[in-house]
Design a protein around this motif. Sequence first.
Motif: not given
Length: 215
Positions: A50-51, A102, A105-106, A109, A119
């Motif tokens: 999702e991230a 978390q 994912a953080d 993002r 990225y």
Amino acid sequence: MDSFSTVIRTASHEQHVEAETSTFMSDLLGGRLSVDAYARYTEQLWFVYEALETGAGRLAADPVAGPFIRAELFRLPALERDLAHLRGADWRSGLTALPATQAYADRVRACAEEWPAGYIAHHYTRYLGDLSGGQIIRDKAERTWGFARRGDGVRFYVFEGIGNPASFKRGYRELLDGIQADDLEKQRIVTECKRAFALNTGVFRALGEEFPLSA
């Protein structure tokens, strides 16, 4: 002089092996854990992808990250079908990220928003891993829990839009070799790559604590 794709693969080899040989993954692939453990792992993947993928549209025009944004790689729709199969239609209501997930994912993002080259490090470690080692997981999952071959439950590992994975990976490595970055930035990407593997290993460690093998 080695190509950048070779440098990145060699530099992150140790972390890659550590992630692959984590206790949780060994137990999962060895058929020693329940389908619930597999479903929990799939839930954690949802947060990471999702991230990765919500920020992808914005990066498509970026000169550094843009060439890597390929729709045929996107995993979120397949993950959501798998989760509906594993957890039922209201899978979202029970979806929770482990603290390690978390953090992972953080970081993905943050890179998507602030550092396109960073990225790419996460993009590389995830998607090329899914195209390679992910196929072993798919095969084991089908045999261990009886999922239909390349069907619901393992769709995450099935890249419908990539007819020839070996050729695709070759092309991907060529993109890495041609990346628009100086040597210092390339070194930072390699460091981020190692960090990506470490974050992934952290998720495996947390899952291992949640699903210890009964003695």
